[in-house]
Every structure is written in structure tokens, then in C-alpha cells.
Design an enzyme around this catalytic site. Structure first.
Site, PDB file in Angstrom:
ATOM      1  CE  LYS A  85      96.565 -27.209 -16.469  1.00 51.07           C
ATOM      2  NZ  LYS A  85      95.795 -28.233 -15.735  1.00 51.07           N
ATOM      3  CD  GLN A  91      96.913 -31.447 -14.595  1.00 47.56           C
ATOM      4  OE1 GLN A  91      96.784 -30.258 -14.313  1.00 47.56           O
ATOM      5  NE2 GLN A  91      96.528 -31.931 -15.764  1.00 47.56           N
ATOM      6  CG  ASP A 126      90.791 -27.372 -13.328  1.00 46.70           C
ATOM      7  OD1 ASP A 126      90.886 -26.760 -14.406  1.00 46.70           O
ATOM      8  OD2 ASP A 126      91.634 -28.188 -12.911  1.00 46.70           O
TER       9      ASP A 126
HETATM   10  N1  GUN Z   1      93.544 -33.443 -16.668  1.00 46.95           N
HETATM   11  C1  GUN Z   1      93.203 -33.316 -17.970  1.00 46.95           C
HETATM   12  N2  GUN Z   1      92.684 -32.098 -18.190  1.00 46.95           N
HETATM   13  C2  GUN Z   1      92.692 -31.446 -17.015  1.00 46.95           C
HETATM   14  C3  GUN Z   1      92.288 -30.142 -16.604  1.00 46.95           C
HETATM   15  O1  GUN Z   1      91.776 -29.319 -17.380  1.00 46.95           O
HETATM   16  N3  GUN Z   1      92.482 -29.855 -15.308  1.00 46.95           N
HETATM   17  C4  GUN Z   1      93.008 -30.747 -14.437  1.00 46.95           C
HETATM   18  N4  GUN Z   1      93.139 -30.377 -13.169  1.00 46.95           N
HETATM   19  N5  GUN Z   1      93.383 -31.942 -14.758  1.00 46.95           N
HETATM   20  C5  GUN Z   1      93.226 -32.290 -16.059  1.00 46.95           C
END
Ligand code: GUN
Length: 296
Positions: free
Chosen positions: A52, A96, A119
Site C-alpha cells: 500500500k 490493517q 477502508d
Molecule cells: N486485511 C485483509 N484485507 C484487508 C483490507 O482490505 N484492509 C485492511 N485494513 N485489512 C485487511
């Protein structure tokens, strides 16, 4: 039939390029910034976060990674989020997942300002999506899935979509998003009886259960569109929830793993952050903002 590949890697790269040029044309001194909170030592999470940040860097977006020990308490983590909520330079905040078992993710995700919740995991945004409100921030993976489906050019209205998996981060919001597109949606999960028979009725299959190569050729109706959200490792090799080799001979469109949904998730996160930044900037310009940062 041999399926056409829905190339998420290519589409995501085009979206990032567009975002990059939009960011470079923003007014001097304004750079959207994403804050990523990473708690603990989950190796997969570290890789996702690194990806990211790399993607943000490449388009000229700021990305601050806040690494916290797995021993952190819920209150200390909440304090970190409140500070980021109050910091006008931060436009997007994500935590995350997964979090360590002693932390309730709902407590944490609910604390993220809905305007910075890029998110879309705050129940407020999930609720707006469920109410079909246009101003909801939509989770990155479901939003990426919808873009890939639109890329196929196939009309979604009236189609039967079968979603395999009911997680808060993929299955549920994807089902809601497809319902909002006027699909007839079946949500299936680990307790579903006759799963192959239900999947066989689908015009659109979204596999998001984390079961390597679960969906087989004889589960899939000729001409169905197949979206594979799975990222599994078998014998040190990545594979999805769909048996790609088999299913690509009956589907009309299919996403590969890797190179399908994964890159789209990252691109949509960047897009959400950019859009959140624009909204926040206009809020500050138009509202004679009284927050402590604008007062000083
Ligand atoms: N863990 C697995 N997929 C994601 C996601 O799209 N965002 C976040 N923050 N954690 C994740």
C-alpha cells in the site's frame, strides 16, 4: 468457451496513473495523506502494508505507517486513532486487519472518523452502504470487484450473483453492493447446504471464502462471470478460491490470482483516500472551520 481474463493488474495501473495526474494538479502544498496502523507481527499484513505504501508513494500520495506492538491495549490504540482523526493533515486512516485477539476490531474500527474511514469498515459507512446512500465510503475490495465486473461490459441488473463467504471485509459488503446494482444476490457460507448446486445457478460468482481451488468446473454455469477474491498459498504457490484452469474453460470472464482483485483493492484504497482528501479540503475551505488546527 474460453474465458476472457479480467485484468485487474492493468486496470489498477490505469487507475493509479489517473490518480497520480490528479494529485500532481492539486494546489501547491496539498498532498493527500493515508495513515496505516499496523499492530503486531503478522507477516502477511506487513507485506500488504508495504504494498500500500509503495503504491501511494508512486502516485505522489503520502503514506504514514504507524507500527505498534502486539501488546498494545485497546485504549492506547484508540488514542492513536483519535489523534489521527484530529490531525487535519491526515486524510485517510486504516487499521490493517487482523488485530491481536485481545483487541475487539469493532471497537477500533468504530472509532475511525467516518470521513477518514477509507477502508469503509466503520459500521457507519457499512450502514450507509446498506441504505444505498451515495456518500458511503465503500470498502476497497468490494469496490474493486464492482469495477472489474463493469469492465466486462455485462449488464448487472437482474443477474443472479452468488457470493461465497460472508466476512465483514468482503462477502457482506460485496453482497450489498451487488444488491444495490439490482442483482439478485445469494450469500453462501460454511453452513450452506448444496453449495455446488447454488453456485451452478449463478450468472456472477464471487468466491471469497479462503478455500484453495474450491470452485470447480462442474459448479459453474456456461458463460458465468467468475471473480476470485482468494489469496491462498498451496505448496508455496499462490492460488485463489477458484480452480482457474478448469473454470476458465466454462466461464465468460474470470479474474486471475494473482493479478485480479488484489491490485484493484490497493487502487481503490488510494482512490478512496484521494476522494476523502478532496471532500475534507472543501469542508475546510467552505465552512470557516472552527477546529483547533484551523484556529491556530
Ligand atoms: N486485511 C485483509 N484485507 C484487508 C483490507 O482490505 N484492509 C485492511 N485494513 N485489512 C485487511
Amino acid at each position: 468457451m474460453t474465458a476472457t481474463i479480467l485484468d485487474g493488474k492493468k486496470l489498477a495501473s490505469e487507475i493509479r496513473k489517473e490518480l497520480s495526474s490528479k494529485i500532481s494538479s492539486l494546489s501547491e502544498g496539498f498532498t493527500p495523506i493515508l495513515a496505516v496502523i499496523l499492530v503486531g507481527e503478522n507477516e502477511a499484513s506487513k507485506i500488504y502494508v508495504r504494498n500500500k505504501k509503495k503504491a501511494a508513494d508512486e502516485i505522489g500520495m503520502g503514506c504514514e505507517i504507524i507500527e505498534l506492538a502486539s501488546s498494545i491495549g485497546e485504549n492506547a490504540l484508540l488514542e492513536t486513532i483519535y489523534e489521527l482523526n484530529d490531525n487535519p493533515h491526515i486524510n485517510g486512516i486504516i487499521v490493517q486487519l487482523p488485530l491481536p485477539p485481545h483487541i475487539n476490531p469493532l471497537h477500533i474500527l468504530s472509532a475511525i472518523s467516518p470521513l477518514k474511514d477509507v477502508d469503509g469498515f466503520n459500521p457507519y459507512n457499512a450502514g450507509l452502504l446498506a441504505c444505498k446512500e451515495d456518500n458511503a465510503i465503500i470498502s476497497a475490495t468490494p469496490k474493486g470487484i464492482l469495477r472489474l465486473l463493469k469492465q466486462s461490459g455485462v449488464e448487472l441488473s437482474g443477474k443472479h450473483a452468488v457470493v461465497i463467504g460472508r466476512s465483514n471485509i468482503v462477502g457482506r459488503p460485496t453482497s450489498t453492493l451487488l444488491l444495490n446494482q439490482d442483482c439478485t444476490v445469494s450469500i453462501t457460507h460454511s453452513h450452506t447446504q448444496n453449495l455446488p448446486e447454488i453456485v451452478k445457478q449463478a450468472d456472477i460468482i464471487v468466491a471469497a471464502c479462503g478455500c484453495p481451488n474450491l470452485v470447480k468446473k462442474d459448479w459453474v454455469k456456461e458463460g458465468a462471470i467468475v471473480i476470485d477474491v482468494g489469496i491462498n498459498k498451496v505448496d508455496n504457490k499462490l492460488c485463489g478460491d477458484v480452480d482457474f484452469t478448469e473454470v476458465s474453460s466454462v466461464a465468460s470472464f474470470i479474474t486471475p490470482v494473482p493479478g485480479g482483485v488484489g491490485p484493484m483493492t490497493v487502487a481503490m484504497l488510494l482512490e478512496n483516500t484521494f476522494e476523502a482528501a478532496i471532500k475534507q479540503q472543501s469542508h475546510h475551505q467552505h465552512q470557516h472551520c472552527k477546529c483547533k488546527h484551523c484556529q491556530s
